[in-house]
Design a protein around this motif. Structure first.
Motif, PDB file in Angstrom:
ATOM      1  N   THR A 114       7.184   2.619   2.941  1.00  0.00           N
ATOM      2  CA  THR A 114       6.353   1.514   2.858  1.00  0.00           C
ATOM      3  C   THR A 114       7.108   0.190   2.764  1.00  0.00           C
ATOM      4  OG1 THR A 114       5.320   0.372   1.183  1.00  0.00           O
ATOM      5  CG2 THR A 114       7.599   1.507   0.385  1.00  0.00           C
ATOM      6  N   ASP A 144       3.323  -0.545 -12.267  1.00  0.00           N
ATOM      7  CA  ASP A 144       3.126  -1.120 -13.270  1.00  0.00           C
ATOM      8  C   ASP A 144       3.316  -1.943 -14.211  1.00  0.00           C
ATOM      9  OD1 ASP A 144       1.128  -1.190 -14.738  1.00  0.00           O
ATOM     10  OD2 ASP A 144      -0.144   0.486 -14.873  1.00  0.00           O
ATOM     11  N   VAL A 147       5.202  -3.550  -0.362  1.00  0.00           N
ATOM     12  CA  VAL A 147       3.866  -3.389  -0.936  1.00  0.00           C
ATOM     13  C   VAL A 147       4.445  -2.643  -2.030  1.00  0.00           C
ATOM     14  CG1 VAL A 147       2.480  -1.133  -0.525  1.00  0.00           C
ATOM     15  CG2 VAL A 147       2.543  -3.083   1.119  1.00  0.00           C
ATOM     16  N   ALA A 148       5.820  -2.115  -1.982  1.00  0.00           N
ATOM     17  CA  ALA A 148       6.111  -1.620  -3.014  1.00  0.00           C
ATOM     18  C   ALA A 148       6.168  -2.014  -4.445  1.00  0.00           C
ATOM     19  CB  ALA A 148       8.270  -1.113  -2.978  1.00  0.00           C
ATOM     20  N   ARG A 149       6.086  -3.077  -4.832  1.00  0.00           N
ATOM     21  CA  ARG A 149       6.454  -4.364  -5.521  1.00  0.00           C
ATOM     22  C   ARG A 149       4.971  -4.415  -6.568  1.00  0.00           C
ATOM     23  NH1 ARG A 149       9.604  -8.197  -3.748  1.00  0.00           N
ATOM     24  NH2 ARG A 149       7.948  -9.245  -3.057  1.00  0.00           N
ATOM     25  N   GLN A 150       4.569  -4.755  -5.758  1.00  0.00           N
ATOM     26  CA  GLN A 150       2.728  -4.769  -5.945  1.00  0.00           C
ATOM     27  C   GLN A 150       2.216  -2.832  -6.797  1.00  0.00           C
ATOM     28  OE1 GLN A 150       1.132  -5.676  -2.416  1.00  0.00           O
ATOM     29  NE2 GLN A 150       1.301  -8.156  -2.589  1.00  0.00           N
ATOM     30  N   THR A 151       2.944  -2.725  -6.381  1.00  0.00           N
ATOM     31  CA  THR A 151       2.495  -1.170  -7.017  1.00  0.00           C
ATOM     32  C   THR A 151       3.410  -1.016  -8.185  1.00  0.00           C
ATOM     33  OG1 THR A 151       3.895  -0.007  -5.380  1.00  0.00           O
ATOM     34  CG2 THR A 151       1.543   0.388  -4.335  1.00  0.00           C
TER      35      THR A 151
END
Length: 155
Positions: free
Chosen positions: A2, A12, A6-10
């Motif tokens: 990834t 929580d 994308v990692a930052r957006q996932t």
């Protein structure tokens, strides 16, 4: 597998904030002396019952707090209490820590205790009575099994 976006957006972020704040609250509970007061109360209530009574007391305290707080907050609050109680009574801390983890994760009597309980409440049309009716026996079974197995393995 990834990219960084994308990692930052996932991540929580609210969960991380709750965990971080919970650690601060746990430190405050220890530093303020509240952990000592509550652990003394738990030891007083479970006196004469040995390590199994203390294990049960820590489990019930964690479950009770998880019913009205998040599971993370309850675990962070009870951890210093259990640590101090273990030190004061001379019992192993590991089973108490396991009891905290299990009690904080096996609370099915309210929608507040665990995130998934709250997530299914609206879409499922559940009410508090539904959690008590179906989750109450399940929570009780989990508690009895957890305390019994932990006591058998450690004491």
């Amino acid at each position: 597998c990834t990219d960084l976006t994308v990692a930052r957006q996932t991540v929580d972020w609210p969960v991380l904030v709750v965990i971080g704040a919970g650690i601060g609250v746990g430190k405050a509970v220890e530093a303020s002396g509240l952990a000592a007061v509550v652990s003394t109360a738990v030891l007083g209530l479970t006196a004469g019952g040995g390590p199994v009574a203390l294990l049960t007391g820590v489990y019930v305290l964690t479950w009770g707090l998880t019913s009205v707080l998040s599971n993370t907050a309850a675990a962070v609050l009870v951890f210093p209490v259990a640590l101090r109680a273990a030190q004061a009574s001379g019992v192993a801390f590991e089973p108490l820590a396991m009891a905290i983890a299990i009690a904080a994760s096996c609370e099915f009597t309210t929608p507040i205790g665990y995130q998934t309980n709250l997530m299914v409440q609206g879409p499922g049309g559940y009410r508090l009575g539904d959690y008590l009716r179906f989750g109450g026996p399940l929570t009780l079974i989990c508690g009895v099994v957890a305390v019994t197995l932990l006591a058998a393995l450690y004491y």
